[in-house]
Motif scaffolding. Structure first.
Motif, PDB file in Angstrom:
ATOM      1  N   ALA A 124       0.810  -1.221   0.000  1.00 25.96           N
ATOM      2  CA  ALA A 124       0.000   0.000   0.000  1.00 25.96           C
ATOM      3  C   ALA A 124       0.847   1.277   0.000  1.00 25.96           C
ATOM      4  CB  ALA A 124      -0.940  -0.002   1.198  1.00 25.96           C
ATOM      5  N   LEU A 125       2.136   1.159   0.267  1.00 21.87           N
ATOM      6  CA  LEU A 125       3.006   2.335   0.258  1.00 21.87           C
ATOM      7  C   LEU A 125       3.191   2.900  -1.145  1.00 21.87           C
ATOM      8  CD1 LEU A 125       5.865   1.177   2.685  1.00 21.87           C
ATOM      9  CD2 LEU A 125       3.884   2.617   3.219  1.00 21.87           C
ATOM     10  N   ALA A 126       2.928   2.075  -2.154  1.00 23.49           N
ATOM     11  CA  ALA A 126       3.044   2.501  -3.558  1.00 23.49           C
ATOM     12  C   ALA A 126       4.437   3.028  -3.875  1.00 23.49           C
ATOM     13  CB  ALA A 126       1.979   3.554  -3.888  1.00 23.49           C
ATOM     14  N   LEU A 127       5.461   2.284  -3.446  1.00 21.98           N
ATOM     15  CA  LEU A 127       6.849   2.630  -3.778  1.00 21.98           C
ATOM     16  C   LEU A 127       7.215   1.967  -5.103  1.00 21.98           C
ATOM     17  CD1 LEU A 127       8.459   2.163  -0.243  1.00 21.98           C
ATOM     18  CD2 LEU A 127       7.543   4.257  -1.275  1.00 21.98           C
ATOM     19  N   SER A 128       7.897   2.713  -5.952  1.00 21.53           N
ATOM     20  CA  SER A 128       8.201   2.220  -7.293  1.00 21.53           C
ATOM     21  C   SER A 128       9.695   2.241  -7.562  1.00 21.53           C
ATOM     22  CB  SER A 128       7.503   3.086  -8.353  1.00 21.53           C
ATOM     23  OG  SER A 128       6.112   3.116  -8.139  1.00 21.53           O
ATOM     24  N   PRO A 129      10.179   1.308  -8.386  1.00 23.40           N
ATOM     25  CA  PRO A 129      11.594   1.325  -8.764  1.00 23.40           C
ATOM     26  C   PRO A 129      11.995   2.682  -9.340  1.00 23.40           C
ATOM     27  CG  PRO A 129      10.579  -0.722  -9.471  1.00 23.40           C
ATOM     28  CD  PRO A 129       9.462   0.159  -8.972  1.00 23.40           C
ATOM     29  N   GLY A 130      13.147   3.157  -8.921  1.00 27.48           N
ATOM     30  CA  GLY A 130      13.629   4.451  -9.394  1.00 27.48           C
ATOM     31  C   GLY A 130      13.319   5.597  -8.457  1.00 27.48           C
ATOM     32  N   VAL A 179      17.589   7.552   9.876  1.00 26.55           N
ATOM     33  CA  VAL A 179      16.292   7.371   9.216  1.00 26.55           C
ATOM     34  C   VAL A 179      16.511   7.164   7.718  1.00 26.55           C
ATOM     35  CG1 VAL A 179      15.041   8.746  10.929  1.00 26.55           C
ATOM     36  CG2 VAL A 179      15.850   9.826   8.818  1.00 26.55           C
ATOM     37  N   ILE A 180      15.555   6.457   7.113  1.00 24.75           N
ATOM     38  CA  ILE A 180      15.557   6.241   5.664  1.00 24.75           C
ATOM     39  C   ILE A 180      14.320   6.923   5.113  1.00 24.75           C
ATOM     40  CG2 ILE A 180      15.467   4.523   3.816  1.00 24.75           C
ATOM     41  CD1 ILE A 180      16.635   2.504   5.843  1.00 24.75           C
ATOM     42  N   LEU A 181      14.517   7.854   4.197  1.00 27.39           N
ATOM     43  CA  LEU A 181      13.410   8.578   3.562  1.00 27.39           C
ATOM     44  C   LEU A 181      13.244   8.069   2.135  1.00 27.39           C
ATOM     45  CD1 LEU A 181      14.428  12.114   4.834  1.00 27.39           C
ATOM     46  CD2 LEU A 181      12.311  10.936   5.461  1.00 27.39           C
ATOM     47  N   VAL A 182      12.047   7.577   1.831  1.00 27.12           N
ATOM     48  CA  VAL A 182      11.754   7.042   0.500  1.00 27.12           C
ATOM     49  C   VAL A 182      10.570   7.800  -0.079  1.00 27.12           C
ATOM     50  CG1 VAL A 182      11.275   4.980  -0.857  1.00 27.12           C
ATOM     51  CG2 VAL A 182      12.475   4.761   1.328  1.00 27.12           C
ATOM     52  N   ASN A 183      10.754   8.345  -1.263  1.00 32.28           N
ATOM     53  CA  ASN A 183       9.677   9.097  -1.911  1.00 32.28           C
ATOM     54  C   ASN A 183       8.765   8.154  -2.683  1.00 32.28           C
ATOM     55  OD1 ASN A 183      10.377  11.720  -1.081  1.00 32.28           O
ATOM     56  ND2 ASN A 183      12.035  11.777  -2.576  1.00 32.28           N
ATOM     57  N   GLY A 184       7.519   8.065  -2.243  1.00 30.73           N
ATOM     58  CA  GLY A 184       6.549   7.204  -2.906  1.00 30.73           C
ATOM     59  C   GLY A 184       5.467   7.998  -3.618  1.00 30.73           C
ATOM     60  N   THR A 185       4.629   7.297  -4.347  1.00 26.39           N
ATOM     61  CA  THR A 185       3.528   7.930  -5.078  1.00 26.39           C
ATOM     62  C   THR A 185       2.580   8.656  -4.129  1.00 26.39           C
ATOM     63  OG1 THR A 185       3.650   6.175  -6.724  1.00 26.39           O
ATOM     64  CG2 THR A 185       1.651   7.508  -6.704  1.00 26.39           C
ATOM     65  N   ASN A 186       2.404   8.109  -2.929  1.00 25.51           N
ATOM     66  CA  ASN A 186       1.478   8.694  -1.955  1.00 25.51           C
ATOM     67  C   ASN A 186       2.161   9.623  -0.947  1.00 25.51           C
ATOM     68  OD1 ASN A 186      -0.540   7.180  -3.171  1.00 25.51           O
ATOM     69  ND2 ASN A 186      -0.242   5.448  -1.772  1.00 25.51           N
ATOM     70  N   GLY A 187       3.414   9.969  -1.230  1.00 23.98           N
ATOM     71  CA  GLY A 187       4.151  10.840  -0.314  1.00 23.98           C
ATOM     72  C   GLY A 187       5.420  10.186   0.175  1.00 23.98           C
ATOM     73  N   THR A 188       6.116  10.866   1.071  1.00 21.94           N
ATOM     74  CA  THR A 188       7.395  10.375   1.585  1.00 21.94           C
ATOM     75  C   THR A 188       7.192   9.456   2.792  1.00 21.94           C
ATOM     76  OG1 THR A 188       8.511  12.388   0.843  1.00 21.94           O
ATOM     77  CG2 THR A 188       9.641  11.067   2.498  1.00 21.94           C
ATOM     78  N   CYS A 189       7.901   8.327   2.777  1.00 23.00           N
ATOM     79  CA  CYS A 189       7.869   7.381   3.892  1.00 23.00           C
ATOM     80  C   CYS A 189       9.171   7.510   4.672  1.00 23.00           C
ATOM     81  CB  CYS A 189       7.740   5.949   3.376  1.00 23.00           C
ATOM     82  SG  CYS A 189       6.282   5.653   2.368  1.00 23.00           S
ATOM     83  N   LEU A 190       9.066   7.541   5.975  1.00 21.13           N
ATOM     84  CA  LEU A 190      10.242   7.633   6.847  1.00 21.13           C
ATOM     85  C   LEU A 190      10.340   6.345   7.663  1.00 21.13           C
ATOM     86  CD1 LEU A 190      11.314  10.636   9.082  1.00 21.13           C
ATOM     87  CD2 LEU A 190      11.263   8.316   9.995  1.00 21.13           C
ATOM     88  N   PHE A 191      11.482   5.663   7.540  1.00 22.97           N
ATOM     89  CA  PHE A 191      11.725   4.435   8.297  1.00 22.97           C
ATOM     90  C   PHE A 191      12.807   4.723   9.338  1.00 22.97           C
ATOM     91  CE2 PHE A 191      10.042   3.143   4.230  1.00 22.97           C
ATOM     92  CZ  PHE A 191       9.118   2.164   4.567  1.00 22.97           C
ATOM     93  N   ASP A 192      12.433   4.640  10.603  1.00 26.59           N
ATOM     94  CA  ASP A 192      13.310   4.999  11.714  1.00 26.59           C
ATOM     95  C   ASP A 192      14.025   3.757  12.247  1.00 26.59           C
ATOM     96  OD1 ASP A 192      14.513   5.973  13.998  1.00 26.59           O
ATOM     97  OD2 ASP A 192      12.759   7.080  14.685  1.00 26.59           O
ATOM     98  N   LEU A 193      15.374   3.819  12.292  1.00 31.02           N
ATOM     99  CA  LEU A 193      16.161   2.680  12.755  1.00 31.02           C
ATOM    100  C   LEU A 193      16.571   2.783  14.223  1.00 31.02           C
ATOM    101  CD1 LEU A 193      17.173   3.229   9.521  1.00 31.02           C
ATOM    102  CD2 LEU A 193      18.525   1.239  10.127  1.00 31.02           C
TER     103      LEU A 193
END
Length: 295
Positions: free
Chosen positions: A70-76, A85-99
Motif C-alpha cells: 500500500a506504500l506505492a513505492l516504485s523502482p527508481g 532514518v531512511i526517507l523514500v519518496n513514494g507515489t502517496n508521499g514520503t515514507c520515513l523508516f526509523d532505525l
C-alpha cells in the motif's frame, strides 16, 4: 506534507553498518510482495515485512506485506539515508523508516565446529533434505535420477562431479572455477546455484576450512563472477564472501535437529533456504578432500 513514519524493528549489524555515513543517496531498486529493495551507493538493502527471515541485508519493518504494498513505492524512486532514518519518496508521499530502536543482530559466522559436530550436521541436513521436495538442488542428494531429468540440475550434477574429481587431485583453482559455473544457474529470484554457493562458503567456515587454499581461491573466483547473476543474488553472495549469512545459517552452530533445521530454512523463499542448506551439506562432504597438510 510531513513524511509518514514507520519503524525498522530488526536489522543485521552488517546492514546498519552500511548506513553509518553522514548521508547516503540511492533509489528503490525493486519492489516485491513483502520487500522493497534499496540500491544505496553500490550496496543493496531490503526493507521487509514483519516476520520476514533475517538476512545480512535485512531491515525488517513493523509493516505487514499488505501495508508494504500500500506504500506505492516504485523502482527508481529517490532514497535518502540520514540521522538513523531512511526517507523514500513514494507515489502517496514520503515514507520515513526509523532505525533508532531496531534490534540489531550480528550475523557474522565465525564459529568452527568440531569434526563430531560436522558429522552430526551432515546427517541431520541429509535427513532434512530428504523430507523436502522443492524440485531444486536437494534432488542432487536425495533423488539423482529425477535430478538428471531436470536440465539445470543435470548441469549442476555434472559440475559437482567434475569439482569432486578436481578436489581429489588437489586442483583447487580448477575445482573453484567449475563451481563458479553454478552462478546464475537455476530458478527463482535468487538462482539456486547462487544460494548453493552461499552454502558452500558457510559450510567451509563451519568446518574450520575458511583459510584453506580451496576456500580462498573459491572466494576470489566468486568475487570475480558477481556480474554473472542478478543484483539481489549478487548482494547475498557478496555478504557470504564477508562471512555474513542468514540467521538460519548462524543457528546451525547450535546443532538443531533435522525438523528444526527444515522449519528455519523453509522460511527463506520457495527453495532458496534449502538450496543454501544443500551447499552447506556439499561443503561438509568436501572436507574429506581438504586434508590439513594442504593448508
Amino acid at each position: 506534507m510531513n513524511p509518514v513514519k514507520y519503524a525498522v524493528t530488526t536489522a543485521s549489524d552488517y546492514a546498519v553498518g552500511l548506513l553509518r555515513k553522514p548521508s547516503i543517496y540511492g533509489i528503490v531498486h525493486s519492489v516485491y510482495r513483502k520487500t522493497v529493495n534499496l540500491a544505496l551507493e553500490g550496496e543493496l538493502l531490503a526493507l521487509q515485512a514483519a516476520g520476514s527471515p533475517l538476512s545480512p541485508i535485512s531491515l525488517i519493518t513493523n509493516l505487514t506485506a499488505g501495508e508494504i504494498n500500500a506504500l506505492a513505492l516504485s523502482p527508481g524512486a529517490s532514497v535518502l539515508v540520514q540521522d538513523h532514518v531512511i526517507l523514500v519518496n513514494g507515489t502517496n508521499g514520503t515514507c520515513l523508516f526509523d532505525l533508532q530502536t531496531a534490534s540489531i543482530h550480528n550475523l557474522g559466522l565465525s564459529k568452527d565446529l568440531s569434526s563430531e559436530a560436522c558429522t552430526y550436521l551432515q546427517k541431520e541436513i541429509f535427513h532434512a533434505l530428504s523430507l523436502r521436495d522443492a524440485g531444486s538442488f536437494e534432488l542432487l542428494f536425495t533423488d539423482r535420477a529425477r535430478a538428471e531429468s531436470i536440465p539445470f540440475l543435470a548441469a549442476a550434477q555434472r559440475r559437482l562431479s567434475d569439482a569432486d574429481r578436481l578436489l581429489q587431485g588437489c586442483c583447487w583453482e580448477d575445482a573453484a572455477a567449475v563451481l563458479c559455473r553454478l552462478i546464475g544457474l537455476g530458478l527463482g529470484l535468487t538462482p539456486g546455484g547462487d544460494d548453493f554457493l552461499c552454502g558452500v562458503l558457510a559450510g567451509l567456515i563451519l568446518a574450520g576450512y575458511r583459510a584453506h587454499p580451496f576456500a580462498l581461491t573459491l572466494s576470489a573466483q566468486i568475487k570475480g563472477h558477481l556480474g554473472d547473476t542478478n543484483d539481489i543474488s549478487a548482494a547475498f553472495l557478496r555478504c557470504a564472501l564477508q562471512g555474513q549469512f542468514s540467521l538460519a545459517v548462524n543457528r546451525l552452530t547450535a546443532l538443531p535437529s533435522a525438523s528444526e533445521m527444515l522449519a528455519l530454512f523453509c522460511k527463506i523463499g520457495h527453495s532458496s533456504g534449502t538450496d543454501t542448506l544443500c551447499g552447506i551439506y556439499y561443503a561438509l562432504q568436501c572436507v574429506r578432500f581438504l586434508s590439513p597438510e594442504n593448508f
